[in-house]
Scaffold this motif. Structure first.
Motif, PDB file in Angstrom:
ATOM      1  N   ALA A 150     -37.630  40.988 -11.924  1.00  0.00           N
ATOM      2  CA  ALA A 150     -37.134  41.330 -10.584  1.00  0.00           C
ATOM      3  C   ALA A 150     -38.245  41.826  -9.671  1.00  0.00           C
ATOM      4  O   ALA A 150     -38.128  41.746  -8.441  1.00  0.00           O
ATOM      5  CB  ALA A 150     -36.034  42.394 -10.682  1.00  0.00           C
ATOM      6  N   ASP A 151     -39.339  42.315 -10.258  1.00  0.00           N
ATOM      7  CA  ASP A 151     -40.466  42.829  -9.488  1.00  0.00           C
ATOM      8  C   ASP A 151     -41.692  41.922  -9.583  1.00  0.00           C
ATOM      9  O   ASP A 151     -42.821  42.371  -9.330  1.00  0.00           O
ATOM     10  CB  ASP A 151     -40.842  44.238  -9.964  1.00  0.00           C
ATOM     11  N   ILE A 152     -41.487  40.649  -9.946  1.00  0.00           N
ATOM     12  CA  ILE A 152     -42.633  39.769 -10.161  1.00  0.00           C
ATOM     13  C   ILE A 152     -43.436  39.561  -8.890  1.00  0.00           C
ATOM     14  O   ILE A 152     -44.669  39.547  -8.916  1.00  0.00           O
ATOM     15  CB  ILE A 152     -42.185  38.420 -10.769  1.00  0.00           C
ATOM     16  N   ALA A 153     -42.786  39.405  -7.734  1.00  0.00           N
ATOM     17  CA  ALA A 153     -43.528  39.215  -6.484  1.00  0.00           C
ATOM     18  C   ALA A 153     -44.335  40.464  -6.162  1.00  0.00           C
ATOM     19  O   ALA A 153     -45.510  40.382  -5.759  1.00  0.00           O
ATOM     20  CB  ALA A 153     -42.570  38.888  -5.344  1.00  0.00           C
TER      21      ALA A 153
ATOM     22  N   VAL B 199     -40.386  31.632 -12.571  1.00  0.00           N
ATOM     23  CA  VAL B 199     -41.053  32.931 -12.432  1.00  0.00           C
ATOM     24  C   VAL B 199     -42.454  32.741 -11.855  1.00  0.00           C
ATOM     25  O   VAL B 199     -42.886  33.479 -10.958  1.00  0.00           O
ATOM     26  CB  VAL B 199     -41.108  33.654 -13.785  1.00  0.00           C
ATOM     27  N   MET B 200     -43.187  31.740 -12.357  1.00  0.00           N
ATOM     28  CA  MET B 200     -44.517  31.467 -11.819  1.00  0.00           C
ATOM     29  C   MET B 200     -44.449  31.050 -10.358  1.00  0.00           C
ATOM     30  O   MET B 200     -45.333  31.400  -9.564  1.00  0.00           O
ATOM     31  CB  MET B 200     -45.209  30.378 -12.644  1.00  0.00           C
ATOM     32  N   ALA B 201     -43.413  30.316  -9.999  1.00  0.00           N
ATOM     33  CA  ALA B 201     -43.282  29.881  -8.611  1.00  0.00           C
ATOM     34  C   ALA B 201     -43.130  31.065  -7.672  1.00  0.00           C
ATOM     35  O   ALA B 201     -43.720  31.093  -6.583  1.00  0.00           O
ATOM     36  CB  ALA B 201     -42.090  28.938  -8.475  1.00  0.00           C
ATOM     37  N   VAL B 202     -42.354  32.074  -8.079  1.00  0.00           N
ATOM     38  CA  VAL B 202     -42.193  33.267  -7.257  1.00  0.00           C
ATOM     39  C   VAL B 202     -43.523  34.010  -7.129  1.00  0.00           C
ATOM     40  O   VAL B 202     -43.913  34.441  -6.033  1.00  0.00           O
ATOM     41  CB  VAL B 202     -41.109  34.192  -7.844  1.00  0.00           C
ATOM     42  N   ALA B 203     -44.242  34.150  -8.237  1.00  0.00           N
ATOM     43  CA  ALA B 203     -45.536  34.827  -8.207  1.00  0.00           C
ATOM     44  C   ALA B 203     -46.529  34.083  -7.319  1.00  0.00           C
ATOM     45  O   ALA B 203     -47.280  34.694  -6.546  1.00  0.00           O
ATOM     46  CB  ALA B 203     -46.098  34.955  -9.623  1.00  0.00           C
ATOM     47  N   ALA B 204     -46.528  32.776  -7.411  1.00  0.00           N
ATOM     48  CA  ALA B 204     -47.445  31.977  -6.595  1.00  0.00           C
ATOM     49  C   ALA B 204     -47.123  32.116  -5.116  1.00  0.00           C
ATOM     50  O   ALA B 204     -48.020  32.214  -4.272  1.00  0.00           O
ATOM     51  CB  ALA B 204     -47.372  30.515  -7.009  1.00  0.00           C
ATOM     52  N   GLY B 205     -45.836  32.125  -4.777  1.00  0.00           N
ATOM     53  CA  GLY B 205     -45.444  32.234  -3.384  1.00  0.00           C
ATOM     54  C   GLY B 205     -45.748  33.577  -2.761  1.00  0.00           C
ATOM     55  O   GLY B 205     -45.836  33.701  -1.536  1.00  0.00           O
ATOM     56  N   ALA B 206     -45.933  34.596  -3.603  1.00  0.00           N
ATOM     57  CA  ALA B 206     -46.207  35.941  -3.114  1.00  0.00           C
ATOM     58  C   ALA B 206     -47.691  36.226  -2.961  1.00  0.00           C
ATOM     59  O   ALA B 206     -48.073  37.297  -2.482  1.00  0.00           O
ATOM     60  CB  ALA B 206     -45.589  36.973  -4.062  1.00  0.00           C
TER      61      ALA B 206
END
Length: 337
Positions: free
Chosen positions: A37-40, A76-83
């Protein structure tokens, strides 16, 4: 005669290992520590802290029965990449047997394009939890062969080729994806595992070696084996990426660190062995200074991409991320080219 040939090969391998390990550049990353939930938030913070080049997300689909919490790596990686702007996203690891190569090629190519070429694909075969294979209608005993076929087709599809392939598990006729990944020739593939068959898979289908639960001595031995396999396969290892996944626990004393890591990892994995012994053999645990010394052992053994898997009490995870960024990574960056 066999022993003589092996001896000659080992001498040649040792020379080549020395040449490969002369490369001084080091790279660092860490796994998801603060929760999905806090990945970004974590990804942005890691980028702000500096030192980190990678954020890693693993996966399972049904981690035991009843299942422990787990998530799928790609979203999950997609969210991290977008942030983030510069942080690379790493699957540590994606379970290849669960994917059709066309689906995996399309999903990863799209992610690589969306993040501007920052994807590294860590791959594994799984098997720790046979129940998740049963739940997906897969035979756990076929996971290695499925993975090999999938990786062979994946690399061809990433090139934009029209692929026809007849295998035991996958059959494709005139299949292609468009557009291909941004990275050329394709996103790096790090093959995870612990045994010789995984090392051979890394030589044939990978761009890097990414073991876990390894001692420095075992890592050094794996480097020598991979160099030998590469020579047998006529594989050039000039751009091969030597990575290692290190469970890391930092506390004021080594005793406390080992106790905490044993409790944390013992609850995560199911092994018949005392976890304190596993932590001593395979983990980075202790004070900051002791952790630095331990990481140096892996670097001396050949690792150049160090991925910290934070294994500590929940309330200490943010502290670990910050301590690694501010006290451990800078120690190595001073001498890294």
């Amino acid at each position: 005669a066999t022993g003589e040939r092996w001896g000659d090969g080992r001498q040649e391998s040792s020379q080549e290992v020395g040449q490969l390990m002369a490369q001084p550049k080091l790279h660092f990353g860490a796994n998801i520590a603060l929760g999905v939930a806090d990945i970004a938030k974590q990804a942005r913070w890691m980028e702000e802290l500096g030192g980190y080049e990678y954020i890693a997300a693993g996966e399972h689909f049904m981690r035991g029965s009843p299942p422990q919490p787990t998530h799928a790596s790609l979203p999950v990686m997609a969210v991290a990449a977008g942030a983030t702007e510069t942080l690379r996203v790493l699957s540590a690891v994606i379970l290849v047997p669960f994917y059709h190569p066309t689906v995996l090629a399309r999903a990863t190519a799209s992610l690589d394009m969306a993040c501007g070429g920052r994807l590294t694909l860590g791959v594994g075969v799984g098997g720790e939890y046979p129940v998740e294979f049963e739940a997906a209608g897969l035979n756990v005993k076929q996971r290695g062969r499925r993975t090999n076929e999938c990786l062979e087709v994946l690399r061809r599809l990433w090139k934009g080729e029209q692929v026809t392939f007849e295998g035991r598990h996958f059959n494709l006729k005139d299949v292609a994806i468009n557009p291909p990944p941004v990275q050329e020739p394709h996103p790096p593939v790090w093959v995870s595992g612990r045994r010789d068959v995984a090392m051979l898979r890394a030589v044939r289908y990978g761009d890097g070696w990414f073991p876990y639960f390894y001692s420095p001595a075992r890592y050094r031995d794996s480097v020598e084996k991979i160099v030998k396999y590469a020579a047998d396969e006529s594989r050039d290892l000039s751009n091969f990426q030597w990575a290692c996944y290190l469970h890391t626990t930092i506390y004021p004393t080594q005793e406390e660190a080992i106790d905490v890591a044993s409790e944390e990892l013992g609850g995560r994995y199911q092994h018949g062995r005392d976890f304190a012994s596993i932590v001593r053999d395979y983990a980075v645990a202790g004070t900051v200074a002791q952790c630095i010394d331990r990481v140096q052992e892996y670097i001396d053994a050949g690792a150049r991409y160090i991925m910290f898997s934070i294994s500590c009490r929940r309330e200490d995870r943010a502290r670990h991320l910050e301590t690694i960024a501010k006290e451990i990574i800078p120690h190595f960056q001073k001498g890294s080219g």
